[in-house]
Design an enzyme around this catalytic site. Structure first.
Site, PDB file in Angstrom:
ATOM      1  CG  ASP A   1      -1.825   1.149   1.333  1.00  0.00           C
ATOM      2  OD1 ASP A   1      -2.664   1.306   0.428  1.00  0.00           O
ATOM      3  OD2 ASP A   1      -1.713   1.916   2.308  1.00  0.00           O
TER       4      ASP A   1
ATOM      5  CD  GLU B   1      -2.168   2.381  -3.467  1.00  0.00           C
ATOM      6  OE1 GLU B   1      -3.318   2.752  -3.756  1.00  0.00           O
ATOM      7  OE2 GLU B   1      -1.745   2.289  -2.288  1.00  0.00           O
TER       8      GLU B   1
END
EC number: 3.2.1.196
Length: 657
Positions: free
Chosen positions: A336, A371
């Site tokens: 993330d 990401e």
């Protein structure tokens, strides 16, 4: 009272050796560290850690056993302007704890203080760490190691995936156990999935703001104990680890990999007004990026940012990743806000954590997905990660939506994204699989909502619809919301089919959002991070729909097309791809830039994707040969076509010769 022996400075955490427990804790700026253990009556016993090797504090407690509850009190300066916020009145979680007892509730006692320290003791209500012992029979488990070129990723939430599944026993729905249930595994196999990517399973906390509104953090991107499984997904917190490993073992037997979404960019301690759980009180200055005024650099939008260039924090993050691979046999990670991993503070491909992963014989062998951004200046790093990483390809997401949902996009731009965005990823020896293609993800509209809503509807989140992106590239086809006339439903269905076909038959690694294959809707909420309810739980009553069969047929078709599974960049004249206009001729420069949205893509010289994304029925002249439509595009009457296909408005078809 039993005294602590000096013990050993490694490994970090609490480790039982059969005779006692060795405790270790990193803190470069602490002046004293107390180990606090709690007996069955909740009585606290404190011991100074006697060992101090460099920045590691350690001690050994003889006769301690698994099940012992413990925490730390860390003494040091309270100097907020310097980034130091030590407060020994607060019991702290071991960053390497494997199990947590207690809940992270909104309580003033779980705060250290802002400008002045809060010296009220919180041990009575603070969560405690639990010493665990690890014995598990993996039998003959082996990682599937699916080649990247054959990988199909399915992004899912542990609870939301199975909580409403009627064929899974009620008592295990929404749990780790349910992931390994034969019904779930058979479904994934029939769909054609090779990798189950789970939203965060490491223990997380709900933000105080959400708790005050009666909401909770559903997605899990608010970590508090990175080595501990989130207990709410277990049938029993004491058996969470074995339940999780049982599921992984069952998935592996079916040839399905497990990828964990992991949050190394921030912690649940949030900003300076946030709670004190662990890192802030152990060594705030080392664990976080600190500004000159002592506040946090908020490069994550969550109040703080972990300093993954600090050697001790790199060791902590690396140990965490190795734990999940070695102890739980996970097959990879999705990181993330992964640009934080490369901050020094500027982003670098040779940042310390990247280098540690590259040099690790364990971590360098698993799937790594970034990401590739954060919210700080210079945070958009798509295409710039080290070669070991694949990356979420938002270029593909936006192009696919713009092309099919009536936004301007030249054919050349669409083709570039269809060809694994080679302009972005074809560098440093990377392969097409580095592009993780997606049309939707947990963050944003579901696929059905992309064709039913022009605007987000996030009122239930309690922020007056301010949260969530406004750049959705969606199209409600003339009516906001679900339902409508038969014609409206059919046009929306055609758009869904077109988007799924583009996703699953393009070069790169496709990622499918769980529920998109049977039309799951969040009723226009494009930021459902705090909706632990039927808005996000998958409704399996639609799982046998035609859309599910359509999706499965596309996935199985993909596996038959060499140009998509060989994971090699397409080159002119190599037979992998030809780009043709509606007359089966190579496109001119003008057509690439200004031509109508009509295109034929010939893959491996045998599979043809014929596209008419205009609003008019159009004759498409097929290349020479005898063509027939193939599932899921073949009807009951499937004649051979040798010349012209009548391309319906906003339609496409896949043929084989």
């Amino acid at each position: 009272m039993t005294q602590l022996a000096i013990g050993k400075p490694a490994p970090l955490g609490a480790h039982y050796d059969g005779q006692g427990v060795n405790f270790t804790l990193f803190s470069a700026h602490a002046e004293r560290v107390e180990l606090c253990v709690f007996d069955a009556n909740g009585q606290e016993h404190r011991y100074d850690l006697p060992g101090h090797s460099g920045d590691i504090w350690h001690g050994y407690l003889p006769d301690a056993r698994p099940g012992l509850r413990y925490g730390y009190r860390v003494h040091g300066p309270w100097q907020p302007a310097e980034g130091h916020r030590f407060n020994p009145a607060k019991l702290l979680i071991d960053p390497c704890a494997r199990q947590i007892d207690g809940e992270f509730k909104d309580n003033p006692l779980l705060h250290a203080g802002h400008n002045e320290p809060d010296y009220r003791d919180n041990a009575a209500i603070a969560p405690k760490c639990v010493v665990v012992v690890d014995h598990y029979d993996w039998e003959d488990d082996a990682p599937p190691r699916t080649p990247w070129g054959s990988t199909i990723i399915y992004e899912a939430h542990v609870k939301g995936l199975t909580y409403l599944h009627p064929e899974i026993p009620v008592e295990i729905r929404g749990t780790y156990k349910a992931l390994g249930h034969p019904v779930m595994i058979n479904y994934l196999k029939q769909l054609g999935i090779t990798a189950l990517e789970l939203l965060p399973v490491a223990q997380f906390a709900s933000e105080p703001r959400l708790q005050r509104m009666g909401l909770s953090n559903y997605w899990g991107y608010n970590p508090v104990a990175m080595f501990a499984l989130h207990p709410a997904y277990a049938c029993s917190p004491e058996t969470a680890l074995d339940e999780f490993r049982d599921a992984i073992k069952a998935l592996h037997k079916a040839g399905i990999e497990v990828i964990l979404d992991i949050v190394l960019n921030h912690s649940a301690e949030l900003d300076l007004d946030g709670p004190l759980f662990s890192l802030r009180g152990i060594d705030n200055r080392s664990y976080y990026w600190i500004r000159e005024d002592g506040d946090y650099h908020n490069w994550t939008g969550c109040g703080n940012t972990l300093n993954l260039s600090h050697p001790a924090v790199v060791d902590y993050a690396s140990a965490c990743l190795r734990y999940w691979v070695e102890t739980c046999h996970v097959d990879g990670f999705r990181f993330d806000l992964a640009a934080v991993m490369g901050r020094t503070p500027e982003f670098r491909q040779d940042a310390p954590l990247f280098t540690a992963i590259q040099n690790c014989p364990v971590l360098s062998q698993v799937k790594l997905i970034a990401e590739p951004w954060d919210i700080a200046p210079g945070g958009y790093q798509v295409g710039n990660f080290p070669p070991l990483f694949a990356e979420w390809n938002d270029h593909f997401r936006d192009a696919a939506r713009r092309f099919w949902l009536h936004y301007d996009l030249p054919l050349g731009a669409f083709a570039g994204r269809f060809a694994a965005s080679s302009d972005v990823f074809k560098r440093n020896g990377r392969l097409p699989s580095a592009a993780i293609n997606l049309v939707t993800a947990h963050d944003g509209f579901t696929l059905r909502d992309c064709v039913c809503f022009n605007h987000k509807h996030n009122e239930a989140n309690g922020e007056e619809n301010r949260d969530g992106t406004n750049n959705n590239y969606s199209n409600n086809h003339g009516k906001e919301g679900l339902g409508g006339s038969l014609d409206l439903v059919e046009r929306r269905r055609d758009s869904i089919h077109a988007l799924l076909t583009t996703l699953l038959l393009s070069q790169g690694t496709p990622m499918l959002l769980a529920g998109d294959e049977h039309g799951h809707s969040q009723h226009g909420n494009n930021n459902a991070y705090c909706q632990d309810n039927q808005l996000t739980w998958l409704d399996w009553s639609q799982a046998s729909s035609g859309l599910t069969a359509f999706t499965a047929a596309l996935i199985h078709l993909r596996k038959r097309i060499p140009a998509l599974v060989e994971n090699r960049w397409w080159e002119e004249g190599d037979g992998n791809v030809r780009w043709l206009n509606r007359y089966a001729q190579p496109l001119s420069t003008d057509e690439w830039q200004n031509g109508p949205k009509q295109l034929q893509i010939l893959l491996s010289d045998r599979f043809l994707i014929a596209i008419n994304a205009t609003l008019e029925v159009t004759e498409i002249v097929l290349p020479a040969g005898e063509w027939h439509a193939i599932p899921p595009f073949a009807g009951e009457d499937n004649p051979v076509i040798t010349a012209v296909w009548q391309g319906p408005a906003h339609g496409l078809c896949v043929f084989q010769r």
